[in-house]
Scaffold this motif. Structure first.
Motif, PDB file in Angstrom:
ATOM      1  N   ASP A 177       0.838  -1.207   0.000  1.00 22.24           N
ATOM      2  CA  ASP A 177       0.000   0.000   0.000  1.00 22.24           C
ATOM      3  C   ASP A 177       0.873   1.258   0.000  1.00 22.24           C
ATOM      4  OD1 ASP A 177      -2.639  -1.138   0.113  1.00 22.24           O
ATOM      5  OD2 ASP A 177      -2.212  -1.741   2.173  1.00 22.24           O
ATOM      6  N   VAL A 178       1.910   1.233   0.841  1.00 17.28           N
ATOM      7  CA  VAL A 178       2.799   2.403   0.944  1.00 17.28           C
ATOM      8  C   VAL A 178       3.485   2.644  -0.402  1.00 17.28           C
ATOM      9  CG1 VAL A 178       4.756   3.410   2.187  1.00 17.28           C
ATOM     10  CG2 VAL A 178       3.144   1.908   3.400  1.00 17.28           C
ATOM     11  N   LYS A 179       3.921   1.547  -1.017  1.00 19.27           N
ATOM     12  CA  LYS A 179       4.623   1.649  -2.314  1.00 19.27           C
ATOM     13  C   LYS A 179       3.683   2.181  -3.397  1.00 19.27           C
ATOM     14  CE  LYS A 179       7.910   1.276  -5.127  1.00 19.27           C
ATOM     15  NZ  LYS A 179       8.785   2.440  -5.061  1.00 19.27           N
ATOM     16  N   LYS A 180       2.458   1.622  -3.417  1.00 19.86           N
ATOM     17  CA  LYS A 180       1.460   2.066  -4.403  1.00 19.86           C
ATOM     18  C   LYS A 180       1.201   3.566  -4.247  1.00 19.86           C
ATOM     19  CE  LYS A 180      -3.023   1.090  -3.666  1.00 19.86           C
ATOM     20  NZ  LYS A 180      -4.238   0.273  -3.537  1.00 19.86           N
ATOM     21  N   GLY A 181       1.052   4.013  -2.995  1.00 19.67           N
ATOM     22  CA  GLY A 181       0.804   5.423  -2.724  1.00 19.67           C
ATOM     23  C   GLY A 181       1.986   6.295  -3.126  1.00 19.67           C
ATOM     24  N   SER A 182       3.185   5.771  -2.915  1.00 22.02           N
ATOM     25  CA  SER A 182       4.385   6.516  -3.282  1.00 22.02           C
ATOM     26  C   SER A 182       4.419   6.761  -4.785  1.00 22.02           C
ATOM     27  CB  SER A 182       5.632   5.741  -2.818  1.00 22.02           C
ATOM     28  OG  SER A 182       6.791   6.333  -3.346  1.00 22.02           O
ATOM     29  N   GLN A 183       4.029   5.735  -5.546  1.00 20.99           N
ATOM     30  CA  GLN A 183       4.012   5.893  -7.012  1.00 20.99           C
ATOM     31  C   GLN A 183       3.019   6.973  -7.427  1.00 20.99           C
ATOM     32  OE1 GLN A 183       3.329   1.810  -8.039  1.00 20.99           O
ATOM     33  NE2 GLN A 183       5.507   1.318  -8.073  1.00 20.99           N
ATOM     34  N   LEU A 184       1.820   6.934  -6.826  1.00 21.98           N
ATOM     35  CA  LEU A 184       0.813   7.950  -7.143  1.00 21.98           C
ATOM     36  C   LEU A 184       1.319   9.342  -6.746  1.00 21.98           C
ATOM     37  CD1 LEU A 184      -2.182   8.703  -7.978  1.00 21.98           C
ATOM     38  CD2 LEU A 184      -2.716   8.531  -5.546  1.00 21.98           C
ATOM     39  N   LEU A 236       9.625  -2.152   4.644  1.00 22.82           N
ATOM     40  CA  LEU A 236       9.779  -1.436   3.369  1.00 22.82           C
ATOM     41  C   LEU A 236      11.189  -1.612   2.827  1.00 22.82           C
ATOM     42  CD1 LEU A 236       7.995   1.967   4.123  1.00 22.82           C
ATOM     43  CD2 LEU A 236       7.081   0.032   2.821  1.00 22.82           C
ATOM     44  N   CYS A 237      11.272  -1.772   1.521  1.00 20.06           N
ATOM     45  CA  CYS A 237      12.575  -1.802   0.862  1.00 20.06           C
ATOM     46  C   CYS A 237      12.963  -0.341   0.595  1.00 20.06           C
ATOM     47  CB  CYS A 237      12.455  -2.604  -0.428  1.00 20.06           C
ATOM     48  SG  CYS A 237      13.970  -2.641  -1.362  1.00 20.06           S
ATOM     49  N   ARG A 238      13.851   0.193   1.466  1.00 28.21           N
ATOM     50  CA  ARG A 238      14.115   1.639   1.453  1.00 28.21           C
ATOM     51  C   ARG A 238      14.680   2.141   0.125  1.00 28.21           C
ATOM     52  NH1 ARG A 238      13.135   4.289   6.615  1.00 28.21           N
ATOM     53  NH2 ARG A 238      12.088   2.669   7.776  1.00 28.21           N
ATOM     54  N   GLU A 239      15.370   1.251  -0.582  1.00 29.82           N
ATOM     55  CA  GLU A 239      15.973   1.696  -1.864  1.00 29.82           C
ATOM     56  C   GLU A 239      14.901   2.053  -2.890  1.00 29.82           C
ATOM     57  OE1 GLU A 239      17.348  -1.904  -0.872  1.00 29.82           O
ATOM     58  OE2 GLU A 239      17.782  -0.391   0.652  1.00 29.82           O
ATOM     59  N   GLU A 240      13.703   1.526  -2.682  1.00 27.56           N
ATOM     60  CA  GLU A 240      12.625   1.793  -3.644  1.00 27.56           C
ATOM     61  C   GLU A 240      12.005   3.185  -3.439  1.00 27.56           C
ATOM     62  OE1 GLU A 240       9.710  -1.305  -3.456  1.00 27.56           O
ATOM     63  OE2 GLU A 240      11.150  -2.854  -4.044  1.00 27.56           O
ATOM     64  N   PHE A 241      12.404   3.853  -2.368  1.00 26.51           N
ATOM     65  CA  PHE A 241      11.809   5.167  -2.068  1.00 26.51           C
ATOM     66  C   PHE A 241      12.888   6.241  -2.133  1.00 26.51           C
ATOM     67  CE2 PHE A 241       9.134   2.010  -0.113  1.00 26.51           C
ATOM     68  CZ  PHE A 241       7.840   2.476  -0.273  1.00 26.51           C
ATOM     69  N   ASP A 242      12.657   7.288  -2.927  1.00 32.00           N
ATOM     70  CA  ASP A 242      13.642   8.372  -2.873  1.00 32.00           C
ATOM     71  C   ASP A 242      13.182   9.499  -1.959  1.00 32.00           C
ATOM     72  OD1 ASP A 242      11.754   9.485  -4.563  1.00 32.00           O
ATOM     73  OD2 ASP A 242      12.928   9.075  -6.377  1.00 32.00           O
ATOM     74  N   GLU A 243      11.933   9.379  -1.419  1.00 34.30           N
ATOM     75  CA  GLU A 243      11.471  10.363  -0.438  1.00 34.30           C
ATOM     76  C   GLU A 243      11.709   9.805   0.971  1.00 34.30           C
ATOM     77  OE1 GLU A 243       9.625   8.428  -2.279  1.00 34.30           O
ATOM     78  OE2 GLU A 243       7.761   7.807  -1.290  1.00 34.30           O
ATOM     79  N   PRO A 244      11.758  10.676   1.984  1.00 38.47           N
ATOM     80  CA  PRO A 244      11.910  10.174   3.354  1.00 38.47           C
ATOM     81  C   PRO A 244      10.709   9.321   3.770  1.00 38.47           C
ATOM     82  CG  PRO A 244      12.145  12.586   3.267  1.00 38.47           C
ATOM     83  CD  PRO A 244      11.669  12.147   1.931  1.00 38.47           C
ATOM     84  N   ILE A 245      10.961   8.338   4.620  1.00 38.19           N
ATOM     85  CA  ILE A 245       9.872   7.553   5.207  1.00 38.19           C
ATOM     86  C   ILE A 245       9.618   8.104   6.608  1.00 38.19           C
ATOM     87  CG2 ILE A 245       9.109   5.267   5.995  1.00 38.19           C
ATOM     88  CD1 ILE A 245       9.411   5.415   2.955  1.00 38.19           C
ATOM     89  N   PHE A 246       8.398   8.554   6.849  1.00 37.47           N
ATOM     90  CA  PHE A 246       8.020   9.107   8.145  1.00 37.47           C
ATOM     91  C   PHE A 246       7.272   8.024   8.911  1.00 37.47           C
ATOM     92  CE2 PHE A 246       5.013  11.933  10.668  1.00 37.47           C
ATOM     93  CZ  PHE A 246       5.984  12.420  11.528  1.00 37.47           C
TER      94      PHE A 246
END
Lengths: 353, 225
Positions: free
Chosen positions: B172-179, B204-214
């Motif tokens: 869900d977090v990943k899907k939202g990040s893409q949107l 979460l696989c942190r490498e998949e996110f370039d924004e900070p994870i809060f």
């Protein structure tokens, strides 16, 4: 299907549209405002009609008119607004008109509060209007069930030509939960041959009416209605049991308190006390014999009825218990929600621990 | 760590986006930076699930809470607390404004538009890709328009708070990040962060996110939780 996050009130409105509801008449009141708000946006998209009436009385009579013309129609309100609609509801029962009425109930009596409550149990199950009449009352405890019940309510209403209530407390209307949209398949599809759709010179007039001036004729009418109520009792009873097979203390609750009761059962489990839940899903017809069977199981030492009221359903629970097992009541009124700790304490007290 | 250098942060979004949960968590996060923090509950549209429910624990953590007066707390009358005016003075410290859902909820900001514009602010749009009303790019963009028109303010950042209440997964977090990235690209607005409940954040696989994870704690609970 993917899960989506929906607010109870919006989900109820969307469920109605997906069940073919094309007419909605209502008047705003918290905590159900998102239903008319959603309908005002959604019904024009599907060629339906949303109308905010000048009052609840006008709304229920618009529902009477649309139902008489054979439409799938819904109205919604909250407790004091439902009180105002009682005349129209008994007229609809008398005239044998199907419709779905949503009550997202709040604290009472009178204007009360806008927080969740269940003090409309008597009104919903005994009838707030005049005359000998019954309506099926569905009481969801999740948003998914609110969706399923709303759609089921249209089928039950059409099947018996009788209004059907969905009684959702304010928490169910206001909270968010993930739901899955299943394809709606109507359970009842017969043509409404009785509807006033215009005879076009090809059939006798259809008449929608609740007035029977001749007493014997009115008695006969009541006998026919009574056959429908008996059929509803036969076919529409619904309930859920969780851990009742070996429960020492049996919780009886519907709507929001039924979920809190399950959390209380977890607290008690950790203390070595077995608690079970009997949840009526239809408040009318009431699963009286099924509840009696659950209460009479040898393991059950005490019954605790939990309601967000001063104690209304507890009268039915006492009737089910036949004075054979002790029934105690745990409840809060006016919009206060009993906590899992209070319910667990009520269970300990009922067991004398 | 997510921090806003603007003194005033407005949290806006759709019903069910998780504005309040984010606002409450953000208040705890800001106060942990030894900031003087005020959380302003401006939700006068709907009195259910508002940050004022968290007033006591917030106050215990040293966060000032401005909320409708006790007489209006459980009602839906459009009465704003006079204390809101305090936040426009620079010595009042950090202010986080938790507004009601939708355009109707954001309308309350319009009344403070001159002061907010004079003081400077950030307005973060909280997005939940699991809410059908903001599940697609076009719909999310429409929402930004609705909120901006209604508040007479500009959205300055996107927060991905995609959740399913207690059923949120890493997907869900990943899907939202893409949107949220798509919205960010289409609008030029920065993606401030993606949120995740602590237990999910670990997965979460942190490498998949370039924004900070809060990472958030769940404070807004249902009566059986």
């Amino acid at each position: 299907m993917a899960m989506e996050l929906w607010k109870g009130n919006e989900a109820i409105a969307e469920a109605a549209v997906r069940a073919g509801c094309r007419f909605f008449f209502g008047y705003p009141i918290t905590p159900q405002n998102e239903i008319p708000e959603y309908m005002s946006m959604r019904l024009p998209q599907v060629g339906g009609c949303f109308l905010q009436s000048e009052s609840e009385l006008a709304a229920i009579n618009m529902v009477y008119g649309a139902a008489g013309a054979g439409a799938r129609v819904m109205t919604s309100s909250s407790s004091p607004g439902i009180s105002l609609k009682q005349e129209g509801i008994t007229y609809m029962v008398g005239a044998q008109l199907p419709a779905v009425i949503i009550n997202v109930s709040r604290g009472g009596p009178g204007l009360g509060s806008i927080q969740p409550a269940q003090s409309d149990y008597f009104q919903s199950t005994r009838g707030g209007g005049n005359g000998d009449y019954r309506t099926v009352v569905l009481a969801p405890n999740t948003i998914q069930e609110a969706v399923d019940h709303t759609q089921m309510a249209f089928d039950i209403a059409d099947k018996y030509r009788n209004p059907v209530f969905v009684l959702a407390d304010g928490m169910i209307g206001q909270m968010m939960e993930p739901i899955e949209w299943k394809e709606y398949k109507p359970a009842y599809t017969a043509e409404k041959e009785w509807a006033t759709t215009g005879h076009k010179g090809k059939r006798p007039h259809n008449i929608v009416n609740s007035l029977f001036i001749d007493a014997a004729g009115c008695h006969q009418h009541n006998l026919e209605l009574d056959k429908k109520y008996k059929a509803m009792e036969e076919n529409e009873k619904r309930w859920q049991e969780v851990g009742t097979e070996d429960a020492e203390v049996l919780f009886v609750a519907y709507g929001t308190p039924s979920r809190i009761a399950l959390s209380a059962a977890e607290i008690l489990k950790a203390e070595g006390i077995k608690a079970g839940l009997f949840r009526p899903i239809t408040l009318w017809p009431y699963p009286m014999m099924e509840l009696r069977e659950a209460i009479m199981r040898p393991s059950v030492k005490a019954v605790v009825c939990i309601e967000m009221s001063m104690g209304q359903m507890v009268e039915d629970v006492r009737y089910a218990a036949l004075d054979k097992k002790p029934v105690s009541f745990c409840g809060k009124a006016g919009g206060v929600i009993p906590t899992q700790y209070e319910i667990a304490a009520a269970a300990r007290a009922a067991l004398g621990r | 760590m997510v921090h806003d250098s603007s003194r005033i942060t407005i949290i806006a979004g759709h019903y069910g986006s998780g504005k309040t949960e984010f606002a409450v968590n953000f208040a705890y996060s800001e106060v942990s930076l030894e900031n003087k923090v005020t959380l302003v509950d401006l939700d006068i549209v709907n009195p259910y699930f508002c940050s004022r429910e968290q007033e006591l624990p917030l106050k215990n953590a040293g966060i000032e809470v401005i909320a409708p007066s006790p007489q209006c707390r459980l009602s839906d009358v459009p009465a704003l607390p006079a204390e809101v005016a305090k936040i426009f003075s620079p010595e009042s410290g950090k202010a986080i404004l938790d507004v009601g859902g939708d355009g109707a909820g954001a309308k309350v900001l319009s009344r403070y538009m001159p002061q907010l514009t004079a003081c400077g602010y950030d307005m973060w749009l909280v997005l939940n890709a699991n809410r059908p009303q903001t599940a697609e790019l076009e719909k999310a963009l429409e929402y930004i328009d609705v909120i901006q028109t209604s508040s007479r303010l500009k959205v300055t950042g996107i927060v991905n708070n995609t959740h399913l209440c207690g059923f949120t997964s890493a997907d869900d977090v990943k899907k939202g990040s893409q949107l949220a990235h798509e919205v960010s690209k289409a609008t030029g607005l920065p993606l401030i962060c993606s949120t995740a409940p602590k237990a999910i954040a670990q997965k979460l696989c942190r490498e998949e996110f370039d924004e900070p994870i809060f990472e958030i704690d769940i404070h807004m609970k249902k009566p059986w939780e």
